[in-house]
Design a protein around this motif. Structure first.
Motif, short mmCIF file in Angstrom:
data_model
loop_
_atom_site.label_atom_id
_atom_site.label_comp_id
_atom_site.label_asym_id
_atom_site.label_seq_id
_atom_site.Cartn_x
_atom_site.Cartn_y
_atom_site.Cartn_z
N ARG A 9 -4.70 -21.70 15.25
CA ARG A 9 -3.91 -21.48 16.45
C ARG A 9 -4.74 -21.74 17.70
N TRP A 16 -3.53 -11.33 6.23
CA TRP A 16 -4.03 -11.68 7.55
C TRP A 16 -5.41 -11.09 7.76
N ALA A 38 -4.28 -10.09 18.20
CA ALA A 38 -2.87 -9.92 18.55
C ALA A 38 -2.66 -8.64 19.34
N TRP A 83 6.61 -6.18 22.07
CA TRP A 83 6.23 -6.53 20.70
C TRP A 83 6.99 -7.76 20.23
N ARG A 84 8.27 -7.81 20.46
CA ARG A 84 9.07 -8.93 19.94
C ARG A 84 8.76 -10.24 20.63
N ASN A 85 8.02 -10.21 21.75
CA ASN A 85 7.65 -11.43 22.46
C ASN A 85 6.23 -11.90 22.12
N LEU A 86 5.64 -11.33 21.09
CA LEU A 86 4.32 -11.78 20.65
C LEU A 86 4.42 -13.24 20.24
N PRO A 87 3.53 -14.11 20.74
CA PRO A 87 3.61 -15.53 20.39
C PRO A 87 3.62 -15.74 18.87
N HIS A 88 4.31 -16.78 18.44
CA HIS A 88 4.51 -17.02 17.01
C HIS A 88 3.26 -17.49 16.28
N ASP A 89 2.21 -17.86 17.02
CA ASP A 89 1.01 -18.28 16.32
C ASP A 89 0.11 -17.11 15.93
N PRO A 138 2.89 -12.06 12.00
CA PRO A 138 4.22 -11.53 12.31
C PRO A 138 4.15 -10.19 13.05
N VAL A 139 5.09 -9.99 13.95
CA VAL A 139 5.09 -8.81 14.81
C VAL A 139 5.11 -7.50 14.00
#
Length: 128
Positions: free
Chosen positions: A2, A29, A37, A48-54, A57-58
């Motif tokens: 990433r 992980w 993260a 939390w739900r806006n944590l970048p996708h790279d 998982p949240v």
């Protein structure tokens, strides 16, 4: 692989706290990615739900954060970093004294029986 974020741990920083993770169960992980993260969330203040996708998982990051908080891992990391910072500044690892003033620590012994009685519309002293 990433992209790097400004909040990511450097190799030197990770080497300093990595031993504190020994004994934790191995998961899919890496612990460093989970810590990165959490640092991203703390620094940016994002939801939390806006944590970048790279990032992982949240739900994985949240679970890691929660378990680390409940187990006292974050406190141990902070204590370790304070100790190192003090030593690098040429000071003792442990503080040698503390200052407590009346503004920092409030006492209640004198205030327990004092207050305003809204029913009687007057100030109460010693329960009278």
């Amino acid at each position: 692989m990433r992209k790097k974020y400004e909040t990511d741990l450097t190799d030197e920083q990770w080497a300093e706290i990595e031993p504190l993770f020994i004994g934790m169960r191995k998961r899919k992980w890496e612990k460093r990615e989970l810590v990165n993260a959490v640092l991203y969330l703390v620094k940016t203040g994002c939801q939390w739900r806006n944590l970048p996708h790279d990032f992982p998982p949240v739900f994985t990051v949240h679970s890691f954060y929660r378990l680390a908080r409940l187990s006292g891992l974050w406190d141990r990391i902070l204590q370790h970093l304070v100790k190192i910072t003090r030593e690098k500044a040429g000071r003792n690892a442990e503080p040698s004294y503390a200052i407590i003033d009346s503004q920092s620590v409030k006492t209640t012994s004198h205030n327990e029986k004092r207050g305003y009685d809204w029913g009687k519309k007057r100030k109460e002293e010693n329960g009278i």
